[in-house]
Motif scaffolding. Sequence first.
Motif, PDB file in Angstrom:
ATOM      1  N   PRO A  33      74.503   7.731  53.213  1.00 32.47           N
ATOM      2  CA  PRO A  33      73.330   7.684  53.907  1.00 32.47           C
ATOM      3  C   PRO A  33      73.298   6.665  55.095  1.00 32.47           C
ATOM      4  O   PRO A  33      73.882   5.789  55.023  1.00 32.47           O
ATOM      5  CB  PRO A  33      72.238   7.819  53.086  1.00 32.47           C
TER       6      PRO A  33
ATOM      7  N   CYS B 103      68.102  13.215  54.161  1.00 35.13           N
ATOM      8  CA  CYS B 103      68.399  11.696  54.983  1.00 35.13           C
ATOM      9  C   CYS B 103      69.616  12.248  55.718  1.00 35.13           C
ATOM     10  O   CYS B 103      70.483  13.033  55.454  1.00 35.13           O
ATOM     11  CB  CYS B 103      68.764  10.766  53.997  1.00 35.13           C
TER      12      CYS B 103
ATOM     13  N   GLU C 208      67.895   4.975  54.576  1.00 36.08           N
ATOM     14  CA  GLU C 208      66.969   5.685  53.896  1.00 36.08           C
ATOM     15  C   GLU C 208      65.502   5.534  54.664  1.00 36.08           C
ATOM     16  O   GLU C 208      64.655   6.722  54.157  1.00 36.08           O
ATOM     17  CB  GLU C 208      66.631   5.019  52.439  1.00 36.08           C
TER      18      GLU C 208
ATOM     19  N   GLU D 138      65.045   6.763  57.340  1.00 33.53           N
ATOM     20  CA  GLU D 138      64.970   7.949  58.214  1.00 33.53           C
ATOM     21  C   GLU D 138      64.928   9.117  57.500  1.00 33.53           C
ATOM     22  O   GLU D 138      65.180  10.287  57.904  1.00 33.53           O
ATOM     23  CB  GLU D 138      66.398   7.990  58.864  1.00 33.53           C
ATOM     24  N   CYS D 139      64.690   9.012  55.900  1.00 37.22           N
ATOM     25  CA  CYS D 139      64.650  10.335  55.259  1.00 37.22           C
ATOM     26  C   CYS D 139      63.189  10.876  55.521  1.00 37.22           C
ATOM     27  O   CYS D 139      62.178  10.233  55.772  1.00 37.22           O
ATOM     28  CB  CYS D 139      64.810   9.847  53.697  1.00 37.22           C
TER      29      CYS D 139
ATOM     30  N   TYR E 166      73.485  15.899  57.638  1.00 35.38           N
ATOM     31  CA  TYR E 166      72.353  15.593  56.718  1.00 35.38           C
ATOM     32  C   TYR E 166      72.792  15.718  55.233  1.00 35.38           C
ATOM     33  O   TYR E 166      73.690  16.458  54.884  1.00 35.38           O
ATOM     34  CB  TYR E 166      71.358  16.770  56.962  1.00 35.38           C
TER      35      TYR E 166
END
Length: 190
Positions: free
Chosen positions: A34, A182, A37, A39-40, A120
Amino acid sequence: MKTFFKLILLTFFVSFASCETEDVITENNSNREPINEKECETAFAYGKEDEAICFLDDDDLNSNRWGWSIGPLTPDHYESYLIYQAAGGCNLNNGEVIGTLNVVYEDDYVLVDFVANEGYGFFETHLYVGATKYPTKRNGQYTVAPGQYPYSNDIPDGASDDSYKIDDVEGGIYIIAHAVVCPFKKDEKN
């Protein structure tokens, strides 16, 4: 023989759906990580115009959550739906397409496959499949809280896809597909 034909049809459908979407990830998840996180986002599959029921617009539901119930769907249903993240208020213009939900509904089972676009990954998926528009709480009231959906997967390392097979399904059904999504980038260490 009928089962064999269905398997061939399913393979063709999934292959065809995959070919239509250039951004489908085909890489192994072990070489991905990722980005951040923070930006999830939360994401829901959106049904076609005549199949999508926005939680916020349904008088049968008292909810301030956005998202969609898709249905009713009947057997011999083969369809792909876009998955939108951050489409608050069910406003597609505010959201971003981050993947596809492939649904195959045969005689007595449903196959559901979450497929992320390149860049993603799914860290959680939640799925509702049932005869009513929404799952119900113990007190019988509708709920759209993803934690109340009967099927879910936590994916700590993330995944580019996640699949479910639900058996013993019949008649008209509804689907709600939720995910925590994410951004991903290549892991340069591998």
